[in-house]
Design a protein around this motif. Structure first.
Motif, PDB file in Angstrom:
ATOM      1  N   THR A 142      -9.311  10.401  -7.598  1.00 31.28           N
ATOM      2  CA  THR A 142     -10.207   9.518  -6.848  1.00 31.28           C
ATOM      3  C   THR A 142     -10.367   8.190  -7.585  1.00 31.28           C
ATOM      4  OG1 THR A 142     -11.379  11.417  -5.945  1.00 31.28           O
ATOM      5  CG2 THR A 142     -12.520   9.295  -5.866  1.00 31.28           C
ATOM      6  N   ASP A 143     -10.554   8.268  -8.894  1.00 36.48           N
ATOM      7  CA  ASP A 143     -10.705   7.060  -9.707  1.00 36.48           C
ATOM      8  C   ASP A 143      -9.435   6.208  -9.644  1.00 36.48           C
ATOM      9  OD1 ASP A 143     -12.015   5.357 -11.677  1.00 36.48           O
ATOM     10  OD2 ASP A 143     -10.563   6.176 -13.106  1.00 36.48           O
ATOM     11  N   LEU A 144      -8.288   6.838  -9.849  1.00 34.19           N
ATOM     12  CA  LEU A 144      -7.035   6.089  -9.837  1.00 34.19           C
ATOM     13  C   LEU A 144      -6.703   5.597  -8.429  1.00 34.19           C
ATOM     14  CD1 LEU A 144      -5.011   8.250 -12.358  1.00 34.19           C
ATOM     15  CD2 LEU A 144      -5.875   5.939 -12.708  1.00 34.19           C
ATOM     16  N   GLY A 145      -7.039   6.377  -7.411  1.00 28.77           N
ATOM     17  CA  GLY A 145      -6.825   5.928  -6.038  1.00 28.77           C
ATOM     18  C   GLY A 145      -7.672   4.707  -5.716  1.00 28.77           C
ATOM     19  N   THR A 146      -8.898   4.686  -6.222  1.00 30.35           N
ATOM     20  CA  THR A 146      -9.770   3.530  -6.019  1.00 30.35           C
ATOM     21  C   THR A 146      -9.200   2.307  -6.713  1.00 30.35           C
ATOM     22  OG1 THR A 146     -11.683   4.996  -5.887  1.00 30.35           O
ATOM     23  CG2 THR A 146     -12.129   2.677  -6.319  1.00 30.35           C
ATOM     24  N   LYS A 147      -8.720   2.480  -7.915  1.00 28.30           N
ATOM     25  CA  LYS A 147      -8.119   1.361  -8.644  1.00 28.30           C
ATOM     26  C   LYS A 147      -6.834   0.906  -7.956  1.00 28.30           C
ATOM     27  CE  LYS A 147     -10.324   2.482 -12.955  1.00 28.30           C
ATOM     28  NZ  LYS A 147     -10.215   3.091 -14.262  1.00 28.30           N
ATOM     29  N   LEU A 148      -6.079   1.860  -7.435  1.00 26.92           N
ATOM     30  CA  LEU A 148      -4.880   1.512  -6.681  1.00 26.92           C
ATOM     31  C   LEU A 148      -5.263   0.660  -5.470  1.00 26.92           C
ATOM     32  CD1 LEU A 148      -1.763   2.302  -6.610  1.00 26.92           C
ATOM     33  CD2 LEU A 148      -2.422   3.867  -4.812  1.00 26.92           C
ATOM     34  N   PHE A 149      -6.361   1.028  -4.819  1.00 26.84           N
ATOM     35  CA  PHE A 149      -6.847   0.273  -3.664  1.00 26.84           C
ATOM     36  C   PHE A 149      -7.151  -1.177  -4.060  1.00 26.84           C
ATOM     37  CE2 PHE A 149     -10.099  -1.184  -0.696  1.00 26.84           C
ATOM     38  CZ  PHE A 149      -9.514  -0.866   0.518  1.00 26.84           C
ATOM     39  N   LEU A 150      -7.660  -1.377  -5.266  1.00 25.61           N
ATOM     40  CA  LEU A 150      -8.014  -2.722  -5.722  1.00 25.61           C
ATOM     41  C   LEU A 150      -6.799  -3.534  -6.155  1.00 25.61           C
ATOM     42  CD1 LEU A 150     -11.197  -1.930  -7.836  1.00 25.61           C
ATOM     43  CD2 LEU A 150     -11.098  -2.906  -5.538  1.00 25.61           C
ATOM     44  N   PHE A 151      -5.837  -2.884  -6.789  1.00 24.39           N
ATOM     45  CA  PHE A 151      -4.750  -3.621  -7.420  1.00 24.39           C
ATOM     46  C   PHE A 151      -3.440  -3.627  -6.642  1.00 24.39           C
ATOM     47  CE2 PHE A 151      -7.187  -2.205 -11.311  1.00 24.39           C
ATOM     48  CZ  PHE A 151      -7.751  -3.439 -11.536  1.00 24.39           C
ATOM     49  N   ALA A 152      -3.254  -2.710  -5.723  1.00 21.14           N
ATOM     50  CA  ALA A 152      -1.952  -2.565  -5.066  1.00 21.14           C
ATOM     51  C   ALA A 152      -1.915  -3.311  -3.736  1.00 21.14           C
ATOM     52  CB  ALA A 152      -1.662  -1.085  -4.846  1.00 21.14           C
ATOM     53  N   SER A 153      -0.698  -3.473  -3.244  1.00 18.16           N
ATOM     54  CA  SER A 153      -0.503  -4.099  -1.936  1.00 18.16           C
ATOM     55  C   SER A 153      -0.950  -3.141  -0.840  1.00 18.16           C
ATOM     56  CB  SER A 153       0.972  -4.452  -1.746  1.00 18.16           C
ATOM     57  OG  SER A 153       1.743  -3.267  -1.666  1.00 18.16           O
ATOM     58  N   ASP A 154      -1.130  -3.676   0.344  1.00 16.17           N
ATOM     59  CA  ASP A 154      -1.542  -2.846   1.486  1.00 16.17           C
ATOM     60  C   ASP A 154      -0.536  -1.726   1.743  1.00 16.17           C
ATOM     61  OD1 ASP A 154      -3.694  -4.515   1.770  1.00 16.17           O
ATOM     62  OD2 ASP A 154      -3.000  -5.462   3.618  1.00 16.17           O
ATOM     63  N   GLU A 155       0.727  -2.067   1.659  1.00 17.04           N
ATOM     64  CA  GLU A 155       1.775  -1.072   1.916  1.00 17.04           C
ATOM     65  C   GLU A 155       1.687   0.087   0.920  1.00 17.04           C
ATOM     66  OE1 GLU A 155       6.591  -1.095   2.780  1.00 17.04           O
ATOM     67  OE2 GLU A 155       5.720  -2.717   1.589  1.00 17.04           O
ATOM     68  N   THR A 156       1.426  -0.225  -0.335  1.00 16.46           N
ATOM     69  CA  THR A 156       1.310   0.803  -1.365  1.00 16.46           C
ATOM     70  C   THR A 156       0.074   1.666  -1.130  1.00 16.46           C
ATOM     71  OG1 THR A 156       2.425  -0.652  -2.933  1.00 16.46           O
ATOM     72  CG2 THR A 156       1.197   1.195  -3.859  1.00 16.46           C
ATOM     73  N   VAL A 157      -1.034   1.035  -0.800  1.00 15.05           N
ATOM     74  CA  VAL A 157      -2.269   1.789  -0.534  1.00 15.05           C
ATOM     75  C   VAL A 157      -2.059   2.732   0.649  1.00 15.05           C
ATOM     76  CG1 VAL A 157      -4.681   1.597   0.205  1.00 15.05           C
ATOM     77  CG2 VAL A 157      -3.791   0.040  -1.539  1.00 15.05           C
ATOM     78  N   LYS A 158      -1.448   2.228   1.708  1.00 17.03           N
ATOM     79  CA  LYS A 158      -1.201   3.067   2.891  1.00 17.03           C
ATOM     80  C   LYS A 158      -0.306   4.254   2.540  1.00 17.03           C
ATOM     81  CE  LYS A 158      -2.940   0.394   6.327  1.00 17.03           C
ATOM     82  NZ  LYS A 158      -4.165   0.776   6.930  1.00 17.03           N
ATOM     83  N   LYS A 159       0.706   4.017   1.711  1.00 16.61           N
ATOM     84  CA  LYS A 159       1.614   5.108   1.312  1.00 16.61           C
ATOM     85  C   LYS A 159       0.870   6.121   0.438  1.00 16.61           C
ATOM     86  CE  LYS A 159       5.353   5.778   2.167  1.00 16.61           C
ATOM     87  NZ  LYS A 159       5.925   6.670   3.197  1.00 16.61           N
ATOM     88  N   PHE A 160      -0.011   5.637  -0.435  1.00 16.17           N
ATOM     89  CA  PHE A 160      -0.806   6.551  -1.256  1.00 16.17           C
ATOM     90  C   PHE A 160      -1.709   7.418  -0.377  1.00 16.17           C
ATOM     91  CE2 PHE A 160      -4.746   7.567  -3.556  1.00 16.17           C
ATOM     92  CZ  PHE A 160      -4.224   8.322  -4.590  1.00 16.17           C
TER      93      PHE A 160
END
Length: 188
Positions: free
Chosen positions: A110-128
């Motif tokens: 959850t923590d890393l997913g939240t950080k991914l949401f902040l730092f990654a592109s939309d495409e990466t977040v959607k894939k996650f």
């Protein structure tokens, strides 16, 4: 006497012509002087603006560089969790039976997913999100799960600056799995 009057008239006519010519050119001279002052003021303002813009650009580059370092660290932490979950059967078995470890794993994700949401592109977040939903479903297909993870990692690679990468999920899966050719052949 007529000659003196004629000379005085000539001097008077010349004086009037000189004053008229001077007064006629006076607005042009004042305009040229004001234009030079305006240009000088404008050049000073442009130099100040250029200096401020250069300073702001340098600060932006520094901030982006520091953010990139932090982003890289968070992506690395996420990948370590993925690799640990996939490559360590003991960890996976303990995750299935130890509620505390499962809780800790869920917190980290959850923590890393939240950080991914902040730092990654939309495409990466959607894939996650797609990968996470699939991984939490009942009896997810392990091959599809690993393929989705590989797709996610290729997107993370793009987010880290390799926008035009030619690497694919298969390249990563060949690194991760020693029998990827056989698995891929059986999946069709």
């Amino acid at each position: 006497m007529e000659i003196v009057v004629t000379i005085l008239q000539g001097i008077l006519i010349f004086s009037v012509w000189f004053v008229y010519s001077y007064l006629k050119k006076l607005p042009e001279q004042v305009h040229a002087k004001n234009l030079k002052a305006f240009e000088l003021d404008l050049n000073k303002q442009l130099e100040t603006f250029k200096s401020d813009l250069t300073t702001d650009l340098e600060l932006l580059k520094i901030n982006e560089s520091q953010l990139h370092i932090h982003k890289t660290q968070e992506f690395t932490n996420l990948i370590e969790i993925f690799i640990l979950s996939l490559s360590d059967p003991d960890y996976t078995n303990r995750l299935n039976v130890d509620p505390e470890l499962r809780k800790e794993h869920h917190r980290k994700m959850t923590d890393l997913g939240t950080k991914l949401f902040l730092f990654a592109s939309d495409e990466t977040v959607k894939k996650f999100v797609e990968w996470r939903k699939f991984s939490l479903s009942e009896s997810p297909d392990p091959i599809k799960l690993v393929e989705m993870l590989a797709e996610l990692l290729v997107l993370i690679r793009k987010d880290l600056g390799y926008m035009h990468t030619e690497c694919t999920k298969d390249d990563f899966l060949h690194i991760l799995l020693k029998d990827w050719n056989e698995n891929r052949a059986t999946q069709g």
